[in-house]
Write a protein that holds these residues in place. Sequence first.
Motif, PDB file in Angstrom:
ATOM      1  N   ILE A   1      12.267   2.729  13.399  1.00  0.00           N
ATOM      2  CA  ILE A   1      11.820   1.601  14.044  1.00  0.00           C
ATOM      3  C   ILE A   1      12.266   0.423  13.235  1.00  0.00           C
ATOM      4  O   ILE A   1      11.982   0.368  11.969  1.00  0.00           O
ATOM      5  N   GLU A   2      12.865  -0.593  13.739  1.00  0.00           N
ATOM      6  CA  GLU A   2      13.606  -1.878  13.125  1.00  0.00           C
ATOM      7  C   GLU A   2      12.274  -2.624  12.630  1.00  0.00           C
ATOM      8  O   GLU A   2      11.196  -2.827  13.557  1.00  0.00           O
ATOM      9  N   LYS A   3      12.254  -3.041  11.664  1.00  0.00           N
ATOM     10  CA  LYS A   3      11.216  -3.700  10.675  1.00  0.00           C
ATOM     11  C   LYS A   3      11.695  -4.777   9.785  1.00  0.00           C
ATOM     12  O   LYS A   3      12.570  -4.303   8.855  1.00  0.00           O
ATOM     13  N   ALA A   4      11.410  -5.966   9.878  1.00  0.00           N
ATOM     14  CA  ALA A   4      11.808  -7.062   8.923  1.00  0.00           C
ATOM     15  C   ALA A   4      10.806  -6.715   7.726  1.00  0.00           C
ATOM     16  O   ALA A   4       9.578  -6.421   7.933  1.00  0.00           O
ATOM     17  N   SER A   5      11.262  -7.269   6.499  1.00  0.00           N
ATOM     18  CA  SER A   5      10.322  -7.060   5.312  1.00  0.00           C
ATOM     19  C   SER A   5       9.551  -8.291   5.152  1.00  0.00           C
ATOM     20  O   SER A   5       8.810  -8.233   4.123  1.00  0.00           O
ATOM     21  N   ALA A   6       9.858  -9.483   5.834  1.00  0.00           N
ATOM     22  CA  ALA A   6       8.837 -10.364   5.862  1.00  0.00           C
ATOM     23  C   ALA A   6       8.349 -11.003   7.056  1.00  0.00           C
ATOM     24  O   ALA A   6       9.164 -11.047   8.118  1.00  0.00           O
ATOM     25  N   ASN A   7       7.080 -11.021   7.370  1.00  0.00           N
ATOM     26  CA  ASN A   7       6.721 -11.254   8.622  1.00  0.00           C
ATOM     27  C   ASN A   7       5.438 -12.177   8.579  1.00  0.00           C
ATOM     28  O   ASN A   7       4.305 -11.635   7.745  1.00  0.00           O
TER      29      ASN A   7
ATOM     30  N   VAL B   1      -1.708 -22.209   3.081  1.00  0.00           N
ATOM     31  CA  VAL B   1      -1.550 -20.767   2.545  1.00  0.00           C
ATOM     32  C   VAL B   1      -0.800 -20.016   3.491  1.00  0.00           C
ATOM     33  O   VAL B   1      -1.243 -20.031   4.920  1.00  0.00           O
ATOM     34  N   GLU B   2       0.141 -19.316   3.291  1.00  0.00           N
ATOM     35  CA  GLU B   2       0.890 -18.513   4.242  1.00  0.00           C
ATOM     36  C   GLU B   2       0.877 -16.989   3.873  1.00  0.00           C
ATOM     37  O   GLU B   2       0.784 -16.750   2.582  1.00  0.00           O
ATOM     38  N   VAL B   3       0.419 -16.220   4.773  1.00  0.00           N
ATOM     39  CA  VAL B   3       0.336 -14.777   4.609  1.00  0.00           C
ATOM     40  C   VAL B   3       1.683 -14.151   5.302  1.00  0.00           C
ATOM     41  O   VAL B   3       1.617 -14.487   6.495  1.00  0.00           O
ATOM     42  N   TYR B   4       2.002 -13.055   4.597  1.00  0.00           N
ATOM     43  CA  TYR B   4       3.116 -12.415   5.230  1.00  0.00           C
ATOM     44  C   TYR B   4       2.849 -10.936   4.810  1.00  0.00           C
ATOM     45  O   TYR B   4       1.983 -10.386   3.972  1.00  0.00           O
ATOM     46  N   TYR B   5       3.347  -9.984   5.879  1.00  0.00           N
ATOM     47  CA  TYR B   5       3.477  -8.487   5.447  1.00  0.00           C
ATOM     48  C   TYR B   5       4.566  -7.687   5.428  1.00  0.00           C
ATOM     49  O   TYR B   5       5.490  -8.439   6.219  1.00  0.00           O
ATOM     50  N   ASN B   6       4.849  -6.673   4.637  1.00  0.00           N
ATOM     51  CA  ASN B   6       5.991  -6.126   4.422  1.00  0.00           C
ATOM     52  C   ASN B   6       5.781  -4.612   5.106  1.00  0.00           C
ATOM     53  O   ASN B   6       5.211  -4.043   4.135  1.00  0.00           O
ATOM     54  N   PRO B   7       6.221  -4.215   6.074  1.00  0.00           N
ATOM     55  CA  PRO B   7       5.821  -3.028   6.606  1.00  0.00           C
ATOM     56  C   PRO B   7       6.524  -1.974   5.890  1.00  0.00           C
ATOM     57  O   PRO B   7       7.628  -2.072   5.351  1.00  0.00           O
ATOM     58  N   PRO B   8       6.020  -0.588   6.015  1.00  0.00           N
ATOM     59  CA  PRO B   8       6.907   0.545   5.280  1.00  0.00           C
ATOM     60  C   PRO B   8       7.980   0.599   6.258  1.00  0.00           C
ATOM     61  O   PRO B   8       7.876   0.578   7.588  1.00  0.00           O
ATOM     62  N   TYR B   9       9.135   0.977   6.009  1.00  0.00           N
ATOM     63  CA  TYR B   9      10.413   1.011   6.668  1.00  0.00           C
ATOM     64  C   TYR B   9      11.033   2.339   6.326  1.00  0.00           C
ATOM     65  O   TYR B   9      11.340   2.553   5.365  1.00  0.00           O
ATOM     66  N   VAL B  10      11.607   3.167   7.379  1.00  0.00           N
ATOM     67  CA  VAL B  10      12.281   4.317   7.130  1.00  0.00           C
ATOM     68  C   VAL B  10      13.555   4.138   7.739  1.00  0.00           C
ATOM     69  O   VAL B  10      13.948   3.695   8.750  1.00  0.00           O
ATOM     70  N   ASN B  11      14.738   4.556   6.783  1.00  0.00           N
ATOM     71  CA  ASN B  11      16.152   4.207   7.229  1.00  0.00           C
ATOM     72  C   ASN B  11      16.513   4.818   8.386  1.00  0.00           C
ATOM     73  O   ASN B  11      16.466   6.027   8.728  1.00  0.00           O
ATOM     74  N   GLY B  12      16.898   4.057   9.537  1.00  0.00           N
ATOM     75  CA  GLY B  12      17.258   4.496  10.768  1.00  0.00           C
ATOM     76  C   GLY B  12      16.097   4.726  11.837  1.00  0.00           C
ATOM     77  O   GLY B  12      16.209   5.011  12.981  1.00  0.00           O
TER      78      GLY B  12
END
Length: 977
Positions: A483-489, A470-481
């Motif tokens: 805080i840097e955030k990956a869409s899969a974590n 079982v693999e659980v990922y999150y995709n956080p809200p991202y605002v262009n420009g």
Amino acid sequence: MIGINIADVINVLASLRTQLIVIGVALGVALVVTAAVNRRTVADKAVRKLVHAEVWIAAAVAAIVAVSMMLFGPLSTTLSLLSGGGQLSQQTMDRANELAGDIQREGIVMLENDGGMLPLTGTDAINVFGWASTNPIYGGVGSGSLNDQYPMTSILEGLNDAGFETNDELADFYAGYAAERPTVSIFSQDWTLPEPPAATYPDDLIADAKDFSDTAMIVISRSGGEGADLPERMGDIPQAGPDAEATEIGDTSNAEAGQMQNDVIYRNNSNDYDDFEDDQGYLTLSKSERDMVDLVASNFDDVVLVYNGANTFDLSFVDEYPQIRSVLWCPPAGQVGFEALGEVVSGAVNPSGRTTDTFVRDFSLAPWYRNIGDFTYDNMDEFGASSFTGTSLPTFVNYVEGIYVGYRYYETAADEGAIDYEATVQYPFGYGLSYTTFDQEMGDVTYADGTVSFDVTVTNTGDVAGKDVVEVYYNPPYVNGGIEKASANLVAFDKTDLLEPGESQTVTIEFEDDDMASYDYEDAKAWVLEAGDYQVSINSDSHNEIASATVTVPETVTYDSEDNTHDGDVVPATNVFDDAEGDVTYLSRADGFANYDEATAAPASMSMGDEYKATFVNTSNYENENDDSDEMPTTGADNGVDLYQLYGRDYDDPLWDDLLDELTVNDMDNLIATAGYNNAAVASIGKPQQSDVDGPAALNNNFTGVGSIGLPSSVSVANTFHAGLATEYGEMIGDMAHEMNVTGWYAPAMNLHRSAYAGRCFEYFSEDPLLSGVMAGNEAAGSMSKGVYAYIKHFALNDQETNRNSMICTWSNEQAIREIYLRPFEIAIKTSGSTAVMSSYNYIGTRYAGAHPGLLNTVLRDEWGFRGSVLTDYFGGLGYQVADQIIRNGGDSMLATTDTTNHVTDRSATSVIAMRNASHNILYMAVNSWIYEDGQPEIATPTWQYVYYVAVGVLAVLLVVAEVVAIRRFLRRRAAR
């Protein structure tokens, strides 16, 4: 870490300088006096003979005293280490081998299985092709080496034990081509891949193989290890014909900062062609291998490919061969792990491993590709060889990709439309096939009191028993420009039990919302959980979603106060590594990775900026700064406290002050300076010498040669996605340590697979910080449960071997440092209770990591609450390792067995306070080991001291006899006159 080498010999001789001079002077004086006192100068024969006898007896006494000073001084630690030992019981060996098999059974990853070719049920005979089939990779190089006192199970033996007959004619052909794998070591690298050219296969060999079986297996392997990264451009490696000697064209560049000469070569398998084009990397097929694959594919329709290596390999060629129907990734398997390969092929074991790294089709397109390897500053001459004999110039590496390491980049870039995912990624992170099928159903997701929780019901919908992940990922809200955030974590994972067909198991997933926080190093300078919708999903791998739900964080949370810290920090985290950012452009998600070309380009300048150069510190410019207000601590007191009385007591227990007051300055210096492979004895507090040993997959005593069973590589462990097996791994290390009289383990290592070409991928776990931290933390917790302190290493940002101890300045921004590179250590420290950390060779910015107060004090101790000792990586001086600097900035002890700059030279109050603090940390770690569980441990006299006392006793008798004889002869000659 590295073992004894020529630099150690030089350092030993340097440390013995005074005693050697005394011996030389004594012998010289004896020779001069003997020559001077002759018939011409002393006519009296009796006197002349007596003087000759007395001067040589005196010289002998001087030599014995000098040798004694050597033995009980600079050589004492090394000789005591040579006296240690212990052997494993058969029961423990059997248990270790059983665990090794279990790990490899779950660590093998099935990457392809077209038409259900595997398991092989229609044949019991296999043609195994590829020279590596007779010489596979069992472990790594350097500290990761396996002990040769135990038998190894080969790939062919593993297949045979699983009931398959293998083609002996083929095996003999490969063994006859090259009996042993070329050496890739810390000191030199022969990257040759022995693979018989296709033209050398006799026609009858292939014909006989087709008669033997219509099934073929191809084995491709790659080795790696400590001291050198794998070559990403084979054109940079001197290449020669198959009969060339490495020493003829070896590169004798100073690859180990004055410690060793590095000979590097590749021998082609034919005089008619080069195995590699100049721009090809070692992790691609050589021409000889490609020709072999062509040969096999043209003669067999059912082919299994086995890749045996810890580093991800360019497997894109698989798509060109429909005959290659199944692909297995089998990382270095330890001493017996290849038994598991045969079991997977036969179907006795259903593969359940998952990829711990992303397999891409072209490494040259990876964001790190142009920023790995050898970059030497061109404006730092005053800090290099011109200042110290044998020390290289400072070097650097830029972590330009920021937080976008591994799958974090590929998944995010695909979401942003910056890459064609299918054309770029062959096998995602967390990917792996099975002989059965599973269904995962995501239950209702709750978010309350900062905790996200839900159940996942896993059902085996296929025909055979198997395990699922079982693999659980999150995709956080991202605002262009923003805080840097990956869409899969990856945020959580678990593994099921063995499920029979139709059987279900419910796995409960739970994690804190601050596990989804980001580090804002530009504005808040703190961890921040931004308001918005977070998509939480269960995936079959990093790319393929099974089900998802939305978790809404109503308002932004900034973790910046004592009563609101991130992940249980003791004090709130804030910027510590601003000066490590450097003049580097970091990859940004803004506008769909619009700055990709600029950020990932090779360094445009080889000069360190003046702003940073002004803060660079090494041996040439380091000076102690003392505080005149410091008061000299009490030393040498007689308080009647022995160390064992502190077992199990808190770090801040008042009894510690009484014990520390008993230490002399020399006691403290000995603890600090000579901590290589041991924890020094302190007679005044009843502390015996304790043994610390390498390495990540086995316990290896570099001095006695005694070693434990070699377990599978860390990659195999991570591939299991089974945290419980990691715990068992650590427990087994602990059990073996007891029988070997070992209390400290130089592992686990949890730097990241930033680059596929990193030499120590076999020793590190993954490209993902969570997976690495959980696996390493469980291993450390397992060993700690047995009273064996685990040196969590290499702290930190030690993710390449090239220039690793050539003052390599690692540049990264604070967000990437905290979210990616420190995160595995943070998880392991907070979950394992470990009391030991090993620092790394590299610099972070312009500060040596082993003497970085922000890293070792502010982060490790103040924020994370670590209590224990920080040991350097192998201590050779290297032009920047200075004991005085280290103990004043968070380090405690030197992994040294010879004298270089490992002794504390300052005896001011400021320095002695630092020595006392370091001694406290060392002793707190030491006393909480297993040898103190039953009270005062036995303080045994090392064997070499018994030998010394006997030898000195015999020599004393001989000298007395010689003196008596000399006097009697003198008197007899006088009487005869």
